[in-house]
Design an enzyme around this catalytic site. Structure first.
Site, PDB file in Angstrom:
ATOM      1  N   HIS A   1      -1.182   4.505  -0.330  1.00  0.00           N
ATOM      2  CA  HIS A   1      -1.505   5.552   0.183  1.00  0.00           C
ATOM      3  C   HIS A   1      -1.507   7.016  -0.634  1.00  0.00           C
ATOM      4  O   HIS A   1      -1.577   7.905   0.084  1.00  0.00           O
ATOM      5  CB  HIS A   1      -1.556   5.797   1.730  1.00  0.00           C
ATOM      6  CG  HIS A   1      -2.027   4.734   2.185  1.00  0.00           C
ATOM      7  ND1 HIS A   1      -1.319   3.910   3.275  1.00  0.00           N
ATOM      8  CD2 HIS A   1      -3.458   4.550   2.635  1.00  0.00           C
ATOM      9  CE1 HIS A   1      -2.372   3.604   4.510  1.00  0.00           C
ATOM     10  NE2 HIS A   1      -3.728   3.371   3.717  1.00  0.00           N
TER      11      HIS A   1
ATOM     12  N   GLU B   1       1.035  -0.927   0.079  1.00  0.00           N
ATOM     13  CA  GLU B   1      -0.083  -0.177  -0.163  1.00  0.00           C
ATOM     14  C   GLU B   1       0.560   1.287   0.142  1.00  0.00           C
ATOM     15  O   GLU B   1       0.941   0.900   0.445  1.00  0.00           O
ATOM     16  CB  GLU B   1      -1.349   0.232   1.481  1.00  0.00           C
ATOM     17  CG  GLU B   1      -1.427   0.887   1.498  1.00  0.00           C
ATOM     18  CD  GLU B   1      -2.969   1.546   0.839  1.00  0.00           C
ATOM     19  OE1 GLU B   1      -2.398   2.187  -0.034  1.00  0.00           O
ATOM     20  OE2 GLU B   1      -3.831   1.083   1.119  1.00  0.00           O
TER      21      GLU B   1
ATOM     22  N   HIS C   1     -12.508  -1.978  -2.971  1.00  0.00           N
ATOM     23  CA  HIS C   1     -11.595  -1.395  -1.359  1.00  0.00           C
ATOM     24  C   HIS C   1     -12.261  -1.441  -0.496  1.00  0.00           C
ATOM     25  O   HIS C   1     -14.029  -0.869  -0.390  1.00  0.00           O
ATOM     26  CB  HIS C   1     -11.653   0.581  -1.957  1.00  0.00           C
ATOM     27  CG  HIS C   1     -11.085   1.095  -0.237  1.00  0.00           C
ATOM     28  ND1 HIS C   1     -11.860   1.837  -0.129  1.00  0.00           N
ATOM     29  CD2 HIS C   1      -9.405   1.017   0.394  1.00  0.00           C
ATOM     30  CE1 HIS C   1     -11.010   2.926   1.226  1.00  0.00           C
ATOM     31  NE2 HIS C   1     -10.101   1.764   1.278  1.00  0.00           N
TER      32      HIS C   1
ATOM     33  N   GLU D   1      -0.133  -0.459  -4.729  1.00  0.00           N
ATOM     34  CA  GLU D   1      -1.274   0.847  -4.483  1.00  0.00           C
ATOM     35  C   GLU D   1      -1.203   1.953  -4.067  1.00  0.00           C
ATOM     36  O   GLU D   1      -0.597   2.306  -3.542  1.00  0.00           O
ATOM     37  CB  GLU D   1      -1.855  -0.463  -3.401  1.00  0.00           C
ATOM     38  CG  GLU D   1      -3.569   0.320  -3.426  1.00  0.00           C
ATOM     39  CD  GLU D   1      -4.200  -0.654  -2.066  1.00  0.00           C
ATOM     40  OE1 GLU D   1      -5.337   0.271  -1.253  1.00  0.00           O
ATOM     41  OE2 GLU D   1      -4.485  -1.835  -2.330  1.00  0.00           O
TER      42      GLU D   1
END
Length: 388
Positions: A191, A189, A291, A215
């Site tokens: 963010h 991830e 998500h 991600e």
């Protein structure tokens, strides 16, 4: 049948506050939805209240017409606040329709294409700080049955990574990968935290690991940049949780921004809109990986989409939650061998407990991503909420 009342609820849930909606009809039937919007819960609550005048007196079965009119008459179209408010209403309307017809929502969406949904875990790492602690937490998560693990190993970094932060992140990824073995999906991830050169540097480093995806490597505002980054790395890219409509996704898909799309049912207009986004992505052979870090109603709605969507691939699942999650709703999630089972109850198959919700009042929460508290995502008394 006519809509007679819209009720809203906020329930503190440690990391955030869950926002629930109940749409009530004159027949005695009602439906539930969720509009959880981290750090903007009071704002989305007001947006739901402003939709009431479009809803009272309407036939809840006319979901498409209600959705269209609410979106059209907002004038300032799109955006996460309107689309989250509309998402909760949309979920509740599908819930009512399913209950009235005596069938699960997935039947109204075309029927099942699968009986169970493969899941990966988020939140499994709390409150790890060192690579060794992450590795131990990873072993525990795999023992519970998860086949994939997602986390952000980049601490409080924003835009740039120092050499020390870069080395730590790679050490953390290596420790987890070594701990769980090659059969477990590793999902990294970002963010949306990096600038382009840093994101490219990280993506190239991740090529040395067999990860499933990287991600949100850059902020979501720059689709062209994301497409450029994807072309410069061999690592698959996942993104899209901060896109809120089919119109956002039209540009996203046309520019080939990602290998996996991640719309959120509680932010992207609800079940109706997510199904349309998924169908658009199917034309590009792009897998749907919703998500899904929020509350029980959003999870239930997402399961019905996953059950009925051919290009669904992987579902985000919080590995544990506040100990009262099963108290404030009737959620009964069957989780076996890394899969969530699809229930056959009418509607969404879930309800909320208003009295229990009232025990957990709203508490403001700030974003943790850039303050060094990223892994403080779960309380000390967190527990699993699955039926095994």
């Amino acid at each position: 049948m006519k809509i007679t009342e819209i009720k809203t609820f906020i329930c503190h849930a440690y990391r955030t506050n869950w926002v629930f909606v109940k749409v009530i009809t004159d027949s005695g039937l009602y439906g539930v939805g969720e509009a959880t919007l981290e750090m903007k819960e009071q704002t989305v609550l007001q947006a739901i209240n402003e939709l009431k005048r479009y809803l009272i007196g309407k036939d809840p079965h006319n979901i498409e017409a209600i959705w269209h009119d609410c979106y059209r008459d907002a004038y300032w179209r799109g955006g996460v606040v309107l689309m989250s408010a509309l998402a909760a209403i949309d979920m509740a309307l599908w819930d009512i329709k399913g209950k009235d017809l005596g069938v699960p929502v997935y039947q109204l969406l075309g029927g099942k294409v699968r009986d169970a949904v493969p899941c990966y875990a988020n939140g499994w790492f709390a409150p790890a700080k060192t690579p060794e602690e992450f590795a131990e937490k990873a072993r525990e998560a795999v023992k519970t049955g998860f086949k994939g693990l997602k986390w952000d190993p980049f601490g409080s970094a924003y835009m740039n990574l120092s050499k020390k932060e870069f080395s730590y992140a790679l050490a953390c990824i290596g420790a987890v990968t070594d701990a769980v073995g090659s059969d477990i999906d590793i999902l990294i991830e970002g963010h949306g935290r990096f600038n382009m050169p840093t994101a490219i540097r990280v993506a190239h480093a991740l090529e040395d690991f067999d990860i499933t995806w990287f991600e949100e490597p850059i902020p979501p505002d720059h689709m062209e940049g994301l497409a450029q980054l994807r072309r410069k790395t061999k690592v698959p890219i996942a993104a899209g949780e901060r896109l809120y409509s089919r119109w956002d996704y039209r540009s996203f898909l046309n520019q080939e921004c990602a290998d996996f799309i991640q719309p959120d049912v509680s932010h992207a207009g609800g079940i109706s809109e997510l199904k349309k986004i998924a169908t658009m992505a199917e034309c590009y052979y792009i897998p749907l990986c919703p998500h899904n870090p929020s509350g029980p109603i959003a999870n239930a709605a997402t399961l019905h989409i996953a059950a009925s969507t051919p290009n669904f691939h992987f579902l985000e699942t919080m590995s544990s939650d506040v100990p009262y999650r099963n108290k404030i709703s009737t959620e009964k999630v069957e989780f076996m061998d890394g899969m969530m089972q699809i229930n056959d109850l009418p509607g969404l198959g879930i309800d909320i407990n208003e009295e229990a919700i009232a025990e957990y009042n709203y508490e403001p929460r700030d974003l943790r991503h850039y303050n060094g508290k990223l892994t403080e995502i779960r309380p000390e008394n967190a527990k699993g909420y699955f039926v095994k």
